[in-house]
Design a protein around this motif. Structure first.
Motif, PDB file in Angstrom:
ATOM      1  N   GLU A   1       8.531  -5.251   3.290  1.00 48.41           N
ATOM      2  CA  GLU A   1       9.555  -4.229   3.025  1.00 48.41           C
ATOM      3  C   GLU A   1       9.175  -3.317   1.856  1.00 48.41           C
ATOM      4  N   CYS A   2       7.908  -3.218   1.522  1.00 47.92           N
ATOM      5  CA  CYS A   2       7.479  -2.394   0.392  1.00 47.92           C
ATOM      6  C   CYS A   2       7.794  -0.913   0.647  1.00 47.92           C
ATOM      7  N   SER A   3       7.901  -0.147  -0.439  1.00 45.94           N
ATOM      8  CA  SER A   3       8.265   1.269  -0.329  1.00 45.94           C
ATOM      9  C   SER A   3       7.032   2.158  -0.250  1.00 45.94           C
ATOM     10  N   ARG A   4       7.188   3.307   0.379  1.00 50.92           N
ATOM     11  CA  ARG A   4       6.095   4.266   0.494  1.00 50.92           C
ATOM     12  C   ARG A   4       5.666   4.780  -0.879  1.00 50.92           C
ATOM     13  N   ASP A   5       6.639   5.021  -1.767  1.00 53.82           N
ATOM     14  CA  ASP A   5       6.311   5.524  -3.102  1.00 53.82           C
ATOM     15  C   ASP A   5       5.397   4.558  -3.844  1.00 53.82           C
ATOM     16  N   LEU A   6       5.673   3.246  -3.703  1.00 53.75           N
ATOM     17  CA  LEU A   6       4.846   2.256  -4.399  1.00 53.75           C
ATOM     18  C   LEU A   6       3.429   2.256  -3.829  1.00 53.75           C
ATOM     19  N   VAL A   7       3.307   2.366  -2.513  1.00 55.34           N
ATOM     20  CA  VAL A   7       1.986   2.375  -1.881  1.00 55.34           C
ATOM     21  C   VAL A   7       1.188   3.592  -2.335  1.00 55.34           C
TER      22      VAL A   7
ATOM     23  N   GLU B   1       1.007 -14.561   8.562  1.00 52.98           N
ATOM     24  CA  GLU B   1       2.122 -13.835   9.183  1.00 52.98           C
ATOM     25  C   GLU B   1       2.619 -12.718   8.268  1.00 52.98           C
ATOM     26  N   ARG B   2       2.791 -13.023   6.994  1.00 48.71           N
ATOM     27  CA  ARG B   2       3.259 -12.010   6.052  1.00 48.71           C
ATOM     28  C   ARG B   2       2.248 -10.878   5.921  1.00 48.71           C
ATOM     29  N   VAL B   3       0.972 -11.201   5.878  1.00 46.86           N
ATOM     30  CA  VAL B   3      -0.074 -10.181   5.749  1.00 46.86           C
ATOM     31  C   VAL B   3      -0.039  -9.227   6.945  1.00 46.86           C
ATOM     32  N   ILE B   4       0.102  -9.782   8.133  1.00 49.17           N
ATOM     33  CA  ILE B   4       0.118  -8.949   9.338  1.00 49.17           C
ATOM     34  C   ILE B   4       1.363  -8.070   9.365  1.00 49.17           C
ATOM     35  N   LYS B   5       2.481  -8.599   8.938  1.00 50.18           N
ATOM     36  CA  LYS B   5       3.704  -7.789   8.895  1.00 50.18           C
ATOM     37  C   LYS B   5       3.591  -6.665   7.865  1.00 50.18           C
ATOM     38  N   THR B   6       2.982  -6.955   6.729  1.00 53.38           N
ATOM     39  CA  THR B   6       2.774  -5.901   5.738  1.00 53.38           C
ATOM     40  C   THR B   6       1.806  -4.854   6.268  1.00 53.38           C
TER      41      THR B   6
ATOM     42  N   THR C   1       3.709  -2.476   8.352  1.00 53.76           N
ATOM     43  CA  THR C   1       4.491  -1.552   7.520  1.00 53.76           C
ATOM     44  C   THR C   1       3.607  -0.433   6.982  1.00 53.76           C
ATOM     45  N   LEU C   2       2.453  -0.793   6.427  1.00 52.53           N
ATOM     46  CA  LEU C   2       1.550   0.207   5.856  1.00 52.53           C
ATOM     47  C   LEU C   2       1.030   1.158   6.929  1.00 52.53           C
TER      48      LEU C   2
END
Length: 757
Positions: free
Chosen positions: A678-684, A740-745, A748-749
């Motif tokens: 659920e990370c934000s675009r601004d942070l990326v 699983e978490r890595v693939i979901k992130t 998102t990216l």
């Protein structure tokens, strides 16, 4: 257990033995011990036999005999049972429950006698219990969730022991996991569950693809642990969980059997079940007597079979912390369930003609050659001090673990490949030389051997992946790995050395097949081995990692032709080779969808297909964007930080997959591992700018932000095509809790930075 009691105590031992017509019951005990090569003639004078039967009241003894035992016996070890994986509770009650009741009566006769009951860890596996089961938990209230009749009978028998203990009888309960063969000789009961399962799968050439975590304890360890634990007197009931702290996944064992020489396919459970039903119908099949264990479905448990109920995701979690702490004080340690132990078991099977022989020699691991002389030579060169003498070298335990391929390669090809940590005590005339050093040693296997094992791993997962991997294995990052890492660690540039462990030596001797790295042992580091704990990564950690790797990237940035000419670099990918390897990417994608689809949804399938079909076109810009030496495995599995007064400095290791690539590749991989889905675009965007600006500072060159973001976007595509699917192969045999978490992130990216993705 009888041998352990005779060895570890001075007591006379009375054995209850079922009488048989025309057979000397005393000779039966001796013959049984001789069959397992554990008989010692000195046992004879302290060994006494009682002809009796657990199935009968008073053990089948007359009142005078029973009373005499009640007076003479000082302690009771009860490990007798009908061990049966098929019969229901009713068929096991007399032996396992009523027999225990009769022995408890004996324990209370005239004087209380400490009662040591050997149960089973299976009493803890209840579908109605979802929290961790500890040593002290009484599972009777969860009996309805225990579906194995044998475990039910042991659970009820445990309760009888607990009630007797509540009334004052000194008692212990021991819950061992599966008991396997002797850890030293490999000798085992050829009819136990594990041995029978192995024989059956080898005969069928097929094994069920089940999420089983294989936990088994060598029988000699289990016996020594029981005797040791019962020597610790306690006024209250004590229970112990005897497990192997080093477990293996069932799929790992299947893979190992293939490498040993037994070709076995890993088939979906339902497909395997259909074959079993057909092929095991006759009594000569090894799994015939276990048919109902595999085939019976339980309406009360979603119509699942027992093997499915014992999958890791369904069975109760079992704690063993108290037991391990106690055993550590006794210096009783369980042999790891590693390739050496498996090799010992299978050699014993072959010697006893339980299994057919296999073609070709099985070498086993070689000595690692890390002698006093080796360390002395290393440290003399490092400190330029010929007065150095090594007084002592001791092995240190660590949280690291050899990869599947490294361990199997070492075993299969008789090499010393692997990781080890050592404390070295040094004597030197120079006051500047530390008197004690902790060193990390990495002995590398030849790339060819690693590729062959990796090919076997791929083939067990999927025939299609295996064929494609065999075709292209010389083009992937494994090629040249045995010399590449040493060459990279040999760099003297301060921008590199400040961000890696201290390098004491890199040894390369191609003639002797020796490739060794000697590094500092990393201690007191921040976020070491933190791949499963992304929540511990905060902005300051990510930024420190990006600034550190940017300094390393700056070394070869703008020197692409010079880097490509280095003999140690190994093969590098291009748009043309990526297109030529489409069959590998497609087979990997097809296999990975078994994980990706539940995690990401069905739309990942067409997305992957499109990326692979068009790989030659979208990969071309990655050859035009400035490239450098990238880590290519840049994630928290290989990253830690030194902390000096709150200032974090990157320390990265495991450079064996390093290659020529865009620096954004390391950035993309790191963010997939450390950011939440659920990370934000601004942070990326912020992290992209941090990395780009750090590289600008380190190189003194201006980097176009648009081109930089394009490189990041394309790196994400590359990760999902040829990097993360490789993780899925490993995930099959050894669960990667972060995947699983890595693939979901990643999803998102990818959707965040590619419009319309």
């Amino acid at each position: 257990l009888l041998r352990a009691l005779l060895r570890e105590t001075s007591a006379d031992i009375y054995c209850l033995v079922r009488p048989e017509e025309d057979i000397d019951v005393r000779a039966r005990i001796r013959d049984n011990l001789e069959s397992y090569a554990i008989w010692d003639p000195t046992f004879a004078s302290r060994l006494h036999v009682i002809a009796g039967d657990l199935l009968l009241p008073a053990l089948g003894l007359d009142s005078e005999q029973f009373d005499a035992l009640g007076c003479d016996i000082d302690e009771i070890y009860h490990c007798a049972a009908a061990v049966n994986w098929v019969l229901p509770y009713a068929g096991l009650r007399d032996a396992n429950v009523l027999g225990t009741l009769e022995l408890l009566r004996l324990a209370c006769r005239f004087k209380p006698k400490p009662f040591h009951f050997v149960s089973t860890l299976a009493t803890c596996y209840s579908s109605s219990r979802h929290d961790e089961v500890t040593e002290q938990d009484d599972m009777l209230s969860h009996l309805h969730g225990i579906h194995l009749g044998y475990a039910q009978s042991k659970c009820v028998a445990e309760t009888l022991v607990r009630r007797a203990a509540e009334r004052g009888l000194p008692a212990t309960i021991h819950r061992p996991t599966l008991i396997s063969g002797d850890g030293k000789t490999g000798t085992s009961n050829q009819d136990d569950l594990l041995s029978t399962m192995i024989r059956g799968c080898i005969q069928m050439g097929s094994a069920p693809d089940l999420d089983w975590v294989l936990d088994c304890c060598p029988v000699d360890y289990a016996a020594d642990a029981i005797v040791g634990l019962t020597r610790l007197r306690s006024a209250s009931l004590r229970a112990f969980h005897l497990v192997n702290p080093t477990t293996r996944h069932w799929r790992e064992v299947v893979l190992w059997m293939n490498l040993f020489g037994y070709p076995i396919k890993l088939d979906p459970f339902r497909d395997w079940l259909a074959r079993l039903k057909s092929e095991s119908a006759t009594p000569d099949h090894p799994l015939h007597r276990l048919r109902s264990f595999f085939l019976t479905r339980y309406a009360s448990a979603d119509n699942l079979t027992l093997p499915e109920l014992y999958e890791d995701s369904r069975r109760s979690r079992v704690g063993h912390h108290r037991t391990q702490e106690t055993l550590s004080t006794l210096s009783v340690r369980c042999p790891a369930l590693d390739v050496r132990l498996l090799d010992r078991y299978f050699q014993s099977f072959i010697e006893r003609r339980i299994l057919p022989t296999v073609a070709g020699p099985i070498r086993g691991p070689a000595p690692n050659g890390l002698t006093h002389g080796f360390f002395e030579q290393v440290l003399r060169r490092y400190y330029d001090d010929d007065t150095i003498r090594i007084q002592e070298v001791s092995n240190l335990q660590g949280s690291w673990q050899n990869s599947i391929t490294t361990e199997l390669t070492s075993w299969r090809y008789g090499t010393a490949a692997g990781l080890s940590q050592h404390r070295v005590i040094v004597d030197s005339a120079a006051v500047s030389v530390p008197r004690s050093l902790e060193l990390f040693v990495k002995v590398k296997a030849k790339d060819r051997d690693v590729m062959d094992v990796a090919e076997s791993v791929s083939a067990v997962c999927s025939e299609e992946v295996g064929r494609a991997f065999a075709k292209h294995k010389h083009r992937i990052g494994i090629a040249g790995c045995h010399i590449r890492e040493g060459a990279i660690y040999g760099q003297q540039d301060d921008r590199f050395r400040k961000h890696v462990p201290a390098v004491f030596a890199t040894v390369r001797n191609d003639e002797r097949h020796e490739w060794i790295l000697v590094l500092e042992r990393l201690t007191d580091m921040v976020l070491m081995d933190s791949a499963a704990n992304a929540g511990d990564w905060h902005r300051q950690h990510v930024e420190a990692a990006l600034r550190g790797i940017a300094e390393i990237h700056s070394i070869w940035y703008g020197r692409e032709d010079e880097l490509a000419a280095q003999s140690w670099l190994g093969p590098t990918l291009s748009a043309a080779t990526m297109a030529e390897m489409t069959d590998l990417w497609k087979s990997l994608a097809d296999y990975s969808l078994r994980y990706f689809t539940p995690w990401l949804g069905r739309d990942i399938c067409p997305l992957l297909q499109d990326l692979i079909t068009d790989v030659g076109r979208w990969w071309q810009p990655l050859e035009q964007i400035p490239r450098t030496l990238i880590h290519n495995d840049f994630n928290p599995r290989n990253i830690a930080f030194r902390s000096d007064k709150g200032t974090l400095r990157l320390c990265t290791y495991d450079w064996e997959l390093a290659t020529l690539g865009v620096p954004q590749h390391d950035l993309a991989e790191l963010l997939c591992f450390v950011l939440p889905p659920e990370c934000s675009r601004d942070l990326v965007i912020h992290y992209l700018d941090v990395h780009r600006q750090a590289l600008e500072t380190a190189t003194g060159q201006s980097i176009d932000p648009v081109s930089w973001q394009l490189g990041f976007q394309l790196s994400l595509r590359d990760l999902i095509v040829n990097r993360f699917p490789m993780y899925c192969l490993m995930h099959t045999f050894h669960r990667q809790p972060f995947l699983e978490r890595v693939i979901k992130t990643w999803r998102t990216l990818y959707g965040m930075l590619l419009p319309g993705a």
